[in-house]
Design a protein around this motif. Sequence first.
Motif, short mmCIF file in Angstrom:
data_model
loop_
_atom_site.label_atom_id
_atom_site.label_comp_id
_atom_site.label_asym_id
_atom_site.label_seq_id
_atom_site.Cartn_x
_atom_site.Cartn_y
_atom_site.Cartn_z
N ALA A 133 0.82 -1.22 0.00
CA ALA A 133 0.00 0.00 0.00
C ALA A 133 0.85 1.27 0.00
O ALA A 133 0.38 2.33 -0.39
CB ALA A 133 -0.94 -0.01 1.20
N GLU A 134 2.11 1.19 0.42
CA GLU A 134 3.00 2.35 0.41
C GLU A 134 3.86 2.41 -0.85
O GLU A 134 4.64 3.34 -1.03
CB GLU A 134 3.90 2.32 1.65
N CYS A 135 3.71 1.43 -1.71
CA CYS A 135 4.43 1.40 -2.98
C CYS A 135 3.52 1.93 -4.09
O CYS A 135 2.32 2.02 -3.91
CB CYS A 135 4.85 -0.04 -3.31
N ALA A 136 4.12 2.28 -5.20
CA ALA A 136 3.32 2.67 -6.36
C ALA A 136 3.15 1.43 -7.23
O ALA A 136 4.14 0.79 -7.61
CB ALA A 136 4.02 3.78 -7.14
N VAL A 137 1.90 1.07 -7.50
CA VAL A 137 1.60 -0.15 -8.26
C VAL A 137 0.93 0.24 -9.58
O VAL A 137 -0.06 0.99 -9.58
CB VAL A 137 0.67 -1.09 -7.45
N TYR A 138 1.48 -0.26 -10.66
CA TYR A 138 0.99 0.04 -12.01
C TYR A 138 0.73 -1.26 -12.74
O TYR A 138 1.32 -2.29 -12.44
CB TYR A 138 2.02 0.88 -12.78
N ARG A 139 -0.15 -1.18 -13.75
CA ARG A 139 -0.46 -2.35 -14.57
C ARG A 139 -0.50 -1.94 -16.03
O ARG A 139 -1.04 -0.88 -16.38
CB ARG A 139 -1.80 -2.96 -14.14
N LEU A 140 0.07 -2.80 -16.88
CA LEU A 140 0.16 -2.51 -18.31
C LEU A 140 -1.15 -2.85 -19.00
O LEU A 140 -1.63 -3.98 -18.92
CB LEU A 140 1.31 -3.32 -18.92
N ASP A 141 -1.73 -1.85 -19.69
CA ASP A 141 -2.99 -2.09 -20.39
C ASP A 141 -2.76 -2.48 -21.84
O ASP A 141 -1.62 -2.50 -22.32
CB ASP A 141 -3.94 -0.89 -20.26
N ASP A 142 -3.83 -2.79 -22.54
CA ASP A 142 -3.72 -3.28 -23.92
C ASP A 142 -3.29 -2.22 -24.92
O ASP A 142 -3.01 -2.52 -26.07
CB ASP A 142 -5.00 -3.98 -24.37
N ALA A 143 -3.19 -0.96 -24.48
CA ALA A 143 -2.69 0.10 -25.34
C ALA A 143 -1.20 0.36 -25.07
O ALA A 143 -0.61 1.26 -25.65
CB ALA A 143 -3.49 1.39 -25.12
N GLY A 144 -0.61 -0.42 -24.15
CA GLY A 144 0.79 -0.25 -23.82
C GLY A 144 1.08 0.83 -22.82
O GLY A 144 2.21 1.28 -22.68
N ALA A 145 0.06 1.26 -22.07
CA ALA A 145 0.23 2.31 -21.06
C ALA A 145 0.24 1.69 -19.67
O ALA A 145 -0.50 0.74 -19.39
CB ALA A 145 -0.90 3.33 -21.17
N TRP A 146 1.08 2.25 -18.81
CA TRP A 146 1.13 1.83 -17.41
C TRP A 146 0.15 2.70 -16.62
O TRP A 146 0.28 3.92 -16.59
CB TRP A 146 2.53 2.01 -16.84
N ASN A 147 -0.84 2.06 -15.99
CA ASN A 147 -1.86 2.76 -15.23
C ASN A 147 -1.71 2.44 -13.75
O ASN A 147 -1.60 1.26 -13.38
CB ASN A 147 -3.26 2.33 -15.69
N GLU A 148 -1.73 3.48 -12.91
CA GLU A 148 -1.65 3.25 -11.48
C GLU A 148 -2.92 2.56 -11.00
O GLU A 148 -4.02 2.90 -11.44
CB GLU A 148 -1.44 4.56 -10.72
N VAL A 149 -2.75 1.59 -10.11
CA VAL A 149 -3.89 0.82 -9.61
C VAL A 149 -3.85 0.75 -8.09
O VAL A 149 -2.80 0.93 -7.48
CB VAL A 149 -3.93 -0.61 -10.19
N ASP A 150 -4.99 0.46 -7.51
CA ASP A 150 -5.07 0.13 -6.09
C ASP A 150 -4.92 -1.37 -6.02
O ASP A 150 -5.82 -2.11 -6.40
CB ASP A 150 -6.41 0.59 -5.52
N GLU A 151 -3.76 -1.83 -5.53
CA GLU A 151 -3.47 -3.26 -5.55
C GLU A 151 -4.36 -4.06 -4.61
O GLU A 151 -4.38 -5.28 -4.69
CB GLU A 151 -1.99 -3.53 -5.23
N SER A 152 -5.09 -3.41 -3.76
CA SER A 152 -5.94 -4.15 -2.83
C SER A 152 -7.33 -4.44 -3.40
O SER A 152 -8.10 -5.17 -2.80
CB SER A 152 -6.09 -3.36 -1.53
N GLU A 153 -7.64 -3.86 -4.56
CA GLU A 153 -8.97 -4.02 -5.13
C GLU A 153 -8.93 -4.89 -6.39
O GLU A 153 -8.03 -4.77 -7.20
CB GLU A 153 -9.57 -2.66 -5.50
#
Length: 161
Positions: A133-153
């Motif tokens: 929760a104190e880290c920055a979490v991102y996920r790669l989408d199908d357009a090749g962009a990294w989007n910040e996410v709430d890793e707990s949800e």
Amino acid sequence: MSLLSDVTEVRVPRQVLTDGYESMRLAGKLGLEGMVLWAGQQEGTLFQVTQLIVPKQRGLRTADGLCAVVDGDELARLNVHLYRNSLDLVAQIHTHPGAAYHSETDDKFAIATTIGCFSIVVPSFAVRDFPLAECAVYRLDDAGAWNEVDESESPNRIVVV
């Protein structure tokens, strides 16, 4: 066969998380960023991390900042290792000296490049075992962009087991 983008939960053993922080912390003690990778197998919407990979890397200090570099020979070795062991990468984790965020360099030079992969940035050179929760979490989408996410949800849950 499911796509990595179908994953809604990643389960990572606590020891993998702890060992990864320790590896990154060692680089941080030298004033350098460090990087580790999580690999394992996907079962439907669940991804089970089974292995921590610490790639051979070198830290760079430039006028623009710091970065951890993994050279082409090591990337080739990693790909062979993943293939021979039927593993997939689900996440790359690296440190920043201060705040955790995804930089332009992080966006452009990711190792985990499959749609649905995670990129986790740990603050303060991983001086302690930060909760995700104190880290920055991102996920790669199908357009090749990294989007910040709430890793707990869901659909981005990362669960330490």
